[in-house]
Write a protein that holds these residues in place. Sequence first.
Motif, PDB file in Angstrom:
ATOM      1  N   ILE A 123     -29.102  -5.512  48.294  1.00 19.44           N
ATOM      2  CA  ILE A 123     -28.330  -4.785  49.298  1.00 19.44           C
ATOM      3  C   ILE A 123     -29.083  -4.848  50.628  1.00 19.44           C
ATOM      4  O   ILE A 123     -30.192  -4.338  50.756  1.00 19.44           O
ATOM      5  CB  ILE A 123     -28.098  -3.319  48.890  1.00 19.44           C
ATOM      6  N   GLU A 124     -28.479  -5.488  51.576  1.00 20.90           N
ATOM      7  CA  GLU A 124     -29.092  -5.695  52.889  1.00 20.90           C
ATOM      8  C   GLU A 124     -28.603  -4.638  53.870  1.00 20.90           C
ATOM      9  O   GLU A 124     -27.399  -4.470  54.071  1.00 20.90           O
ATOM     10  CB  GLU A 124     -28.733  -7.093  53.404  1.00 20.90           C
ATOM     11  N   LYS A 125     -29.538  -3.921  54.471  1.00 19.54           N
ATOM     12  CA  LYS A 125     -29.180  -2.897  55.455  1.00 19.54           C
ATOM     13  C   LYS A 125     -28.828  -3.556  56.796  1.00 19.54           C
ATOM     14  O   LYS A 125     -29.594  -4.377  57.308  1.00 19.54           O
ATOM     15  CB  LYS A 125     -30.340  -1.915  55.644  1.00 19.54           C
ATOM     16  N   ARG A 126     -27.679  -3.212  57.337  1.00 21.90           N
ATOM     17  CA  ARG A 126     -27.286  -3.731  58.641  1.00 21.90           C
ATOM     18  C   ARG A 126     -27.822  -2.829  59.754  1.00 21.90           C
ATOM     19  O   ARG A 126     -28.243  -1.691  59.510  1.00 21.90           O
ATOM     20  CB  ARG A 126     -25.758  -3.835  58.747  1.00 21.90           C
ATOM     21  N   LYS A 127     -27.792  -3.341  60.967  1.00 17.53           N
ATOM     22  CA  LYS A 127     -28.262  -2.551  62.104  1.00 17.53           C
ATOM     23  C   LYS A 127     -27.308  -1.379  62.351  1.00 17.53           C
ATOM     24  O   LYS A 127     -26.101  -1.509  62.166  1.00 17.53           O
ATOM     25  CB  LYS A 127     -28.336  -3.430  63.352  1.00 17.53           C
ATOM     26  N   PRO A 128     -27.840  -0.241  62.796  1.00 15.16           N
ATOM     27  CA  PRO A 128     -26.966   0.900  63.109  1.00 15.16           C
ATOM     28  C   PRO A 128     -25.977   0.530  64.217  1.00 15.16           C
ATOM     29  O   PRO A 128     -26.286  -0.275  65.110  1.00 15.16           O
ATOM     30  CB  PRO A 128     -27.945   1.982  63.579  1.00 15.16           C
ATOM     31  N   LEU A 129     -24.797   1.124  64.164  1.00 17.18           N
ATOM     32  CA  LEU A 129     -23.824   0.906  65.228  1.00 17.18           C
ATOM     33  C   LEU A 129     -24.357   1.485  66.527  1.00 17.18           C
ATOM     34  O   LEU A 129     -25.081   2.482  66.549  1.00 17.18           O
ATOM     35  CB  LEU A 129     -22.490   1.563  64.866  1.00 17.18           C
ATOM     36  N   SER A 130     -24.008   0.855  67.643  1.00 14.14           N
ATOM     37  CA  SER A 130     -24.519   1.265  68.952  1.00 14.14           C
ATOM     38  C   SER A 130     -24.018   2.656  69.326  1.00 14.14           C
ATOM     39  O   SER A 130     -23.039   3.164  68.759  1.00 14.14           O
ATOM     40  CB  SER A 130     -24.093   0.259  70.018  1.00 14.14           C
ATOM     41  N   GLU A 131     -24.676   3.253  70.280  1.00  6.86           N
ATOM     42  CA  GLU A 131     -24.314   4.610  70.710  1.00  6.86           C
ATOM     43  C   GLU A 131     -22.940   4.669  71.351  1.00  6.86           C
ATOM     44  O   GLU A 131     -22.348   5.741  71.487  1.00  6.86           O
ATOM     45  CB  GLU A 131     -25.360   5.147  71.684  1.00  6.86           C
ATOM     46  N   ARG A 134     -17.587   4.152  67.972  1.00  7.34           N
ATOM     47  CA  ARG A 134     -16.918   5.380  67.525  1.00  7.34           C
ATOM     48  C   ARG A 134     -17.744   6.093  66.463  1.00  7.34           C
ATOM     49  O   ARG A 134     -17.785   7.317  66.428  1.00  7.34           O
ATOM     50  CB  ARG A 134     -15.527   5.031  66.985  1.00  7.34           C
ATOM     51  N   ARG A 135     -18.405   5.320  65.594  1.00  6.99           N
ATOM     52  CA  ARG A 135     -19.280   5.904  64.573  1.00  6.99           C
ATOM     53  C   ARG A 135     -20.731   5.561  64.915  1.00  6.99           C
ATOM     54  O   ARG A 135     -21.425   4.907  64.148  1.00  6.99           O
ATOM     55  CB  ARG A 135     -18.900   5.395  63.192  1.00  6.99           C
ATOM     56  N   ALA A 136     -21.169   5.987  66.064  1.00  5.98           N
ATOM     57  CA  ALA A 136     -22.512   5.658  66.550  1.00  5.98           C
ATOM     58  C   ALA A 136     -23.576   6.040  65.518  1.00  5.98           C
ATOM     59  O   ALA A 136     -23.554   7.127  64.951  1.00  5.98           O
ATOM     60  CB  ALA A 136     -22.774   6.376  67.861  1.00  5.98           C
ATOM     61  N   GLY A 137     -24.495   5.084  65.263  1.00 10.25           N
ATOM     62  CA  GLY A 137     -25.588   5.331  64.335  1.00 10.25           C
ATOM     63  C   GLY A 137     -25.277   5.028  62.888  1.00 10.25           C
ATOM     64  O   GLY A 137     -26.182   5.031  62.047  1.00 10.25           O
ATOM     65  N   TRP A 138     -23.997   4.770  62.585  1.00 12.70           N
ATOM     66  CA  TRP A 138     -23.616   4.475  61.198  1.00 12.70           C
ATOM     67  C   TRP A 138     -24.260   3.175  60.742  1.00 12.70           C
ATOM     68  O   TRP A 138     -24.315   2.189  61.473  1.00 12.70           O
ATOM     69  CB  TRP A 138     -22.097   4.377  61.098  1.00 12.70           C
TER      70      TRP A 138
END
Length: 256
Positions: A123-131, A134-138
Amino acid sequence: MNYNFNLSLIENYKSNSQKIRVMSETWLAENVYCPYCGNSHLSKFANNKPVADFYCDSCGEVFELKAKENNIGKKITDGAYSTMIERITSISNPDLFVMQYTKEYQVLNLLVVPKFFFTPEIIEKRKPLSENARRAGWIGCNILISDIPKQGKIFIVDRQHLRNKEDVINDYKLIKNMQTNNINNRGWLFDVLNCINEIPDKEFKLNDVYRFIEVLKEKHINNNHIEAKIRQQLQLLRDKGYIEFLERGHYRKINL
């Protein structure tokens, strides 16, 4: 078997992902049996079910479906990283159907990955969504499908060739002997299995597996006894009936 998606189902949908979800799930519900027990019908969960898409009302097995156009490739996009890790380390993880379809919306390949082949390492962790999102940090994740041993990818449809149902069920029953609920042991077992799969000959020596020591060190950086772990996993594979011990340091593949 009709491998075409039903295009009439998507007339009221605008999102391409929704279109694919509706067509692929409908096709699977109408055409695919339970690969675990052979029940001819899989039932669909309600759309808001967070864990899985289908279940077998005969054996209780649950399944998730992921569909990709053209090549399945090395990885498959999934949902939240934390949720996926939680599922893998619990008893709620579903088996995974992976469907490959063409640009003409025809099913080309369909395979199932039993839930006990999932480990945190694939399971590869993706980068957090940008600030600004709509779901910032997800944080989402990818399933590294190429890191799953070939034994854990059981084809039901292979390039529009429907495999014999009994063969699929027997493949599943055979590989179920690999199941272990200890996540750490599961990771080691399948990592060593992948190494053995890379050895072209049916018979192999212990030194042939030792050639993968550096690969295994990268995967298990906190373990300083790689050779001992290799020997341990070879013994487990022998006990589970997948390799045969011939003589000191000499093995033969049986069900690999």
